[in-house]
Design a protein around this motif. Structure first.
Motif, mmCIF file in Angstrom:
data_model
loop_
_atom_site.group_PDB
_atom_site.id
_atom_site.type_symbol
_atom_site.label_atom_id
_atom_site.label_comp_id
_atom_site.label_asym_id
_atom_site.label_seq_id
_atom_site.Cartn_x
_atom_site.Cartn_y
_atom_site.Cartn_z
ATOM 1 N N VAL A 164 -5.856 2.034 6.714
ATOM 2 C CA VAL A 164 -4.940 2.987 6.097
ATOM 3 C C VAL A 164 -5.604 4.363 6.022
ATOM 4 O O VAL A 164 -6.721 4.492 5.533
ATOM 5 C CB VAL A 164 -4.542 2.509 4.678
ATOM 6 C CG1 VAL A 164 -3.582 3.483 4.032
ATOM 7 C CG2 VAL A 164 -3.928 1.120 4.740
ATOM 8 N N SER A 165 -4.897 5.381 6.509
ATOM 9 C CA SER A 165 -5.424 6.747 6.455
ATOM 10 C C SER A 165 -5.431 7.238 5.013
ATOM 11 O O SER A 165 -4.742 6.697 4.149
ATOM 12 C CB SER A 165 -4.560 7.677 7.303
ATOM 13 O OG SER A 165 -3.289 7.848 6.702
ATOM 14 N N ALA A 166 -6.174 8.300 4.752
ATOM 15 C CA ALA A 166 -6.275 8.850 3.393
ATOM 16 C C ALA A 166 -4.906 9.311 2.895
ATOM 17 O O ALA A 166 -4.546 9.080 1.736
ATOM 18 C CB ALA A 166 -7.267 10.008 3.374
ATOM 19 N N ALA A 167 -4.117 9.943 3.760
ATOM 20 C CA ALA A 167 -2.801 10.452 3.362
ATOM 21 C C ALA A 167 -1.864 9.312 2.958
ATOM 22 O O ALA A 167 -1.180 9.392 1.933
ATOM 23 C CB ALA A 167 -2.187 11.258 4.499
ATOM 24 N N VAL A 168 -1.838 8.248 3.754
ATOM 25 C CA VAL A 168 -0.966 7.105 3.453
ATOM 26 C C VAL A 168 -1.498 6.361 2.226
ATOM 27 O O VAL A 168 -0.723 5.921 1.374
ATOM 28 C CB VAL A 168 -0.828 6.176 4.675
ATOM 29 C CG1 VAL A 168 -0.088 4.892 4.324
ATOM 30 C CG2 VAL A 168 -0.112 6.911 5.813
ATOM 31 N N LYS A 169 -2.812 6.258 2.103
ATOM 32 C CA LYS A 169 -3.409 5.597 0.941
ATOM 33 C C LYS A 169 -3.028 6.326 -0.347
ATOM 34 O O LYS A 169 -2.734 5.695 -1.359
ATOM 35 C CB LYS A 169 -4.931 5.527 1.088
ATOM 36 C CG LYS A 169 -5.596 4.606 0.114
ATOM 37 C CD LYS A 169 -7.047 4.370 0.472
ATOM 38 C CE LYS A 169 -7.508 3.087 -0.163
ATOM 39 N NZ LYS A 169 -8.706 2.555 0.407
ATOM 40 N N ASP A 170 -2.998 7.657 -0.302
ATOM 41 C CA ASP A 170 -2.576 8.448 -1.464
ATOM 42 C C ASP A 170 -1.141 8.101 -1.868
ATOM 43 O O ASP A 170 -0.839 7.957 -3.051
ATOM 44 C CB ASP A 170 -2.672 9.950 -1.175
ATOM 45 C CG ASP A 170 -4.104 10.460 -1.188
ATOM 46 O OD1 ASP A 170 -4.998 9.729 -1.654
ATOM 47 O OD2 ASP A 170 -4.319 11.604 -0.724
ATOM 48 N N ILE A 171 -0.264 7.959 -0.871
ATOM 49 C CA ILE A 171 1.134 7.608 -1.155
ATOM 50 C C ILE A 171 1.199 6.219 -1.789
ATOM 51 O O ILE A 171 1.927 6.013 -2.766
ATOM 52 C CB ILE A 171 1.991 7.690 0.127
ATOM 53 C CG1 ILE A 171 2.073 9.142 0.603
ATOM 54 C CG2 ILE A 171 3.390 7.117 -0.102
ATOM 55 C CD1 ILE A 171 2.632 9.335 1.991
ATOM 56 N N PHE A 172 0.427 5.261 -1.259
ATOM 57 C CA PHE A 172 0.392 3.920 -1.844
ATOM 58 C C PHE A 172 -0.062 3.974 -3.303
ATOM 59 O O PHE A 172 0.483 3.281 -4.157
ATOM 60 C CB PHE A 172 -0.551 3.000 -1.064
ATOM 61 C CG PHE A 172 0.003 2.497 0.257
ATOM 62 C CD1 PHE A 172 1.364 2.474 0.518
ATOM 63 C CD2 PHE A 172 -0.853 2.044 1.237
ATOM 64 C CE1 PHE A 172 1.863 2.001 1.723
ATOM 65 C CE2 PHE A 172 -0.373 1.569 2.448
ATOM 66 C CZ PHE A 172 0.990 1.548 2.688
ATOM 67 N N GLU A 173 -1.065 4.790 -3.588
ATOM 68 C CA GLU A 173 -1.607 4.864 -4.946
ATOM 69 C C GLU A 173 -0.644 5.548 -5.913
ATOM 70 O O GLU A 173 -0.436 5.071 -7.031
ATOM 71 C CB GLU A 173 -2.970 5.558 -4.932
ATOM 72 C CG GLU A 173 -4.045 4.666 -4.319
ATOM 73 C CD GLU A 173 -5.381 5.360 -4.095
ATOM 74 O OE1 GLU A 173 -5.519 6.546 -4.446
ATOM 75 O OE2 GLU A 173 -6.279 4.687 -3.549
ATOM 76 N N VAL A 174 -0.033 6.643 -5.486
ATOM 77 C CA VAL A 174 0.896 7.383 -6.349
ATOM 78 C C VAL A 174 2.117 6.523 -6.690
ATOM 79 O O VAL A 174 2.621 6.574 -7.821
ATOM 80 C CB VAL A 174 1.328 8.712 -5.676
ATOM 81 C CG1 VAL A 174 2.518 9.332 -6.369
ATOM 82 C CG2 VAL A 174 0.177 9.675 -5.619
ATOM 83 N N THR A 175 2.599 5.734 -5.735
ATOM 84 C CA THR A 175 3.794 4.918 -5.945
ATOM 85 C C THR A 175 3.481 3.577 -6.608
ATOM 86 O O THR A 175 4.400 2.853 -6.963
ATOM 87 C CB THR A 175 4.507 4.645 -4.604
ATOM 88 O OG1 THR A 175 3.581 3.995 -3.712
ATOM 89 C CG2 THR A 175 5.007 5.925 -3.978
ATOM 90 N N GLY A 176 2.209 3.227 -6.732
ATOM 91 C CA GLY A 176 1.844 1.943 -7.310
ATOM 92 C C GLY A 176 1.826 0.811 -6.290
ATOM 93 O O GLY A 176 1.571 -0.342 -6.639
ATOM 94 N N PHE A 177 2.119 1.132 -5.029
ATOM 95 C CA PHE A 177 2.132 0.100 -4.000
ATOM 96 C C PHE A 177 0.739 -0.454 -3.718
ATOM 97 O O PHE A 177 0.616 -1.557 -3.213
ATOM 98 C CB PHE A 177 2.784 0.630 -2.715
ATOM 99 C CG PHE A 177 4.268 0.443 -2.680
ATOM 100 C CD1 PHE A 177 4.866 -0.425 -1.795
ATOM 101 C CD2 PHE A 177 5.084 1.139 -3.569
ATOM 102 C CE1 PHE A 177 6.233 -0.600 -1.776
ATOM 103 C CE2 PHE A 177 6.465 0.969 -3.560
ATOM 104 C CZ PHE A 177 7.035 0.105 -2.661
ATOM 105 N N SER A 178 -0.297 0.304 -4.048
ATOM 106 C CA SER A 178 -1.656 -0.198 -3.838
ATOM 107 C C SER A 178 -1.934 -1.404 -4.728
ATOM 108 O O SER A 178 -2.816 -2.207 -4.441
ATOM 109 C CB SER A 178 -2.686 0.904 -4.071
ATOM 110 O OG SER A 178 -2.519 1.454 -5.359
#
Length: 99
Positions: free
Chosen positions: A79-93
């Motif tokens: 997972v790229s840093a940009a996509v990882k940020d989206i996962f973290e902000v949305t709680g999907f991580s």
């Protein structure tokens, strides 16, 4: 634009995504998964070349996770840093298995 490359190796399905997973391209991935997921016991998403994911793309990943909870396991790698940020902000991580 999204390129989807799927391979099936026994019960393991690998899905490589290249480009943007958004409202325009999410239905493509959804139909690809419905068509090919079948009896796979393991689903691996390789997001090395995924530049962006929208809420529509997240919905497709969540739907895939629900299916795989019943028939096996699912993980997401590279997972790229940009996509990882989206996962973290949305709680999907917290919902998805990211390795």
């Amino acid at each position: 634009m999204l390129n989807i490359n799927t391979t099936n190796d026994g019960g393991k399905m690998n899905v490589e995504l290249d480009g943007r997973l958004d409202t325009t391209t999410a239905p493509m991935l959804e139909s690809e998964l419905k068509e090919k997921l079948g009896n796979s016991s393991e689903l691996v998403f390789d997001l090395q070349n995924l530049e962006y994911i929208s809420s529509a793309g997240l919905r497709v990943l969540l739907a895939a996770q629900k299916i795989m909870n019943k028939q096996g396991s699912m993980c997401i790698k590279n997972v790229s840093a940009a996509v990882k940020d989206i996962f973290e902000v949305t709680g999907f991580s917290d919902i998805l298995t990211i390795i």
